[in-house]
Design an enzyme around this catalytic site. Structure first.
Site, PDB file in Angstrom:
ATOM      1  N   GLU A 164       0.861  -1.176   0.000  1.00  0.00           N
ATOM      2  CA  GLU A 164       0.000   0.000   0.000  1.00  0.00           C
ATOM      3  C   GLU A 164       0.900   1.229   0.000  1.00  0.00           C
ATOM      4  OE1 GLU A 164      -2.573  -0.095   3.359  1.00  0.00           O
ATOM      5  OE2 GLU A 164      -3.666  -1.858   2.693  1.00  0.00           O
ATOM      6  N   ASP A 192      -5.723   8.934  10.185  1.00  0.00           N
ATOM      7  CA  ASP A 192      -4.357   8.505  10.498  1.00  0.00           C
ATOM      8  C   ASP A 192      -3.843   9.096  11.794  1.00  0.00           C
ATOM      9  OD1 ASP A 192      -3.803   6.869   8.193  1.00  0.00           O
ATOM     10  OD2 ASP A 192      -3.886   8.704   7.021  1.00  0.00           O
TER      11      ASP A 192
END
Length: 289
Positions: free
Chosen positions: A55, A66
Site C-alpha cells: 500500500e 491517520d
C-alpha cells in the site's frame, strides 16, 4: 464490466497465497517519505524483504483517519515536494523491475479530485497501480470513483470496522473487490494493539458475507502480533510501525541516511517471518445467499 471479471495482480497474489496456505503481509509506506529517491529505494526493497502486497500512501494535508506517525510521514513527503504526479512516477519506476507485486494507492479523495478523476484512473492504470483504498468515500458515493475505477480495471478496496454491523456490511461489500480491509480498532492508525480474539471473530463474521480475502490492519507492530493475526485472517497490514522506522532512521537534518532503507526492510523481514510462522487453518468461505 467490473474488476471482478478479470484477474488483477491482487487476485493472483491472494490465489497463490491460498495455495501456499498462508496469509499475506501487506505493507504501507508513504509515497515520497522522506524524499522521492529514498521512497523509491524503500519501495523497491519491500518485496524482497517479504511484502506480498504494497500500500502506497498518497500524501494529504488532512489525513483524518491517520495517527501521528502517518500524519508526520505525509507532511515529510509534502515538504519534499511529493504530489500525485510524483506518486504515480514512483509506481512507474517500481514497475520497471517488478511486474508481480500488487500496489494499492491508499489515502483520501481530495488529491484525486484535484488531479482529475478520469485522468487519475487512466494514469494510475498506465503506471501499474492495481487497486485503490479511498477512506473518505462511502459506498453511497460509489458513482464518484468506485464504479469508474472498477470499469478501468482497478480493484476498489473498502474498509470494514468494528462498528460495521451485519445490516451495513452488505452495502460496504457491494462493489468491493481485491480484498476487504478490516480495521481492527476504533480510532486512528497506530493507536492501540488489536485484540486477536475479537479480530478473528470479526473476520469470520465478514467471511459469511463475502468470498473476498479479509486483511486486518491498524495497530500491528511486531512479528508476534502479525503471527497471531495471520492465524485468523487472509492478510496482515502494517503501516505505522514502518513509517516510524523511517522517521527513526533520519539524520538530525531530517534527511535519509544509509540506515533508512535497511531499517524498513529489516522490520518487514521480521514481520514476514511472523506471518509465515502462523499455524493457519482457514475455514471455507460461507457466503450468505
Amino acid at each position: 464490466m467490473t474488476a471482478r471479471d478479470t484477474a488483477t495482480r491482487i487476485d493472483r497474489r491472494f490465489a497463490a497465497l491460498r495455495t501456499e496456505g498462508r496469509a499475506a503481509l501487506v505493507t504501507f509506506v508513504m509515497a515520497g517519505d522522506p524524499d522521492y529517491d529514498a521512497s523509491l529505494a524503500i519501495l523497491k526493497a519491500l518485496p524482497g524483504a517479504g511484502a506480498d502486497v504494497v500500500e502506497l500512501g498518497m500524501p494529504f494535508t488532512d489525513p483524518m483517519a491517520d495517527g501521528p506517525a502517518i500524519q508526520a510521514a505525509g507532511l515529510r513527503a509534502l515538504g519534499s515536494g511529493q504530489n500525485m504526479k510524483r506518486t504515480l512516477s514512483l509506481v512507474r519506476e517500481f514497475r520497471r523491475g517488478d511486474d508481480a507485486t500488487p500496489i494499492v494507492l491508499m489515502g483520501y479523495y481530495n488529491p484525486i479530485y484535484v488531479y482529475g478523476g478520469d485522468r487519475f484512473l487512466a494514469d494510475a492504470k498506465n503506471a501499474g497501480v492495481d487497486g485503490l483504498i479511498v477512506v473518505d468515500l462511502p459506498p453511497e458515493e460509489d458513482e464518484e470513483l468506485c464504479l469508474p475505477a472498477l470499469k478501468a480495471g482497478l480493484n476498489f478496496i473498502r474498509l470494514a470496522t468494528p462498528t460495521t454491523d451485519d445490516k451495513r456490511l452488505p452495502t460496504v461489500l457491494k462493489n468491493t473487490s481485491g480484498f476487504v480491509y478490516y480495521v481492527s480498532i476504533t480510532g486512528i492508525t497506530g493507536a492501540a494493539a488489536p485484540d486477536t480474539g475479537k479480530v478473528a471473530a470479526a473476520v469470520r463474521r465478514i467471511k459469511r458475507h463475502t468470498s473476498l480475502p479479509v486483511c486486518v490492519g491498524f495497530g500491528v507492530r511486531t512479528a508476534e502480533q502479525a503471527r497471531a493475526i495471520a492465524e485468523g485472517a487472509d492478510g496482515v497490514v502494517v503501516g505505522s510501525a514502518l513509517v516510524e522506522a523511517v522517521r527513526k532512521s533520519l539524520g538530525a537534518d531530517g534527511k535519509p541516511t544509509q540506515a533508512s532503507v535497511p531499517a524498513v526492510a529489516d522490520l518487514v523481514r521480521s514481520l514476514a517471518e511472523g506471518v509465515r510462522a502462523s499455524r493457519r487453518t482457514p475455514e471455507p468461505n460461507r457466503v450468505r445467499a
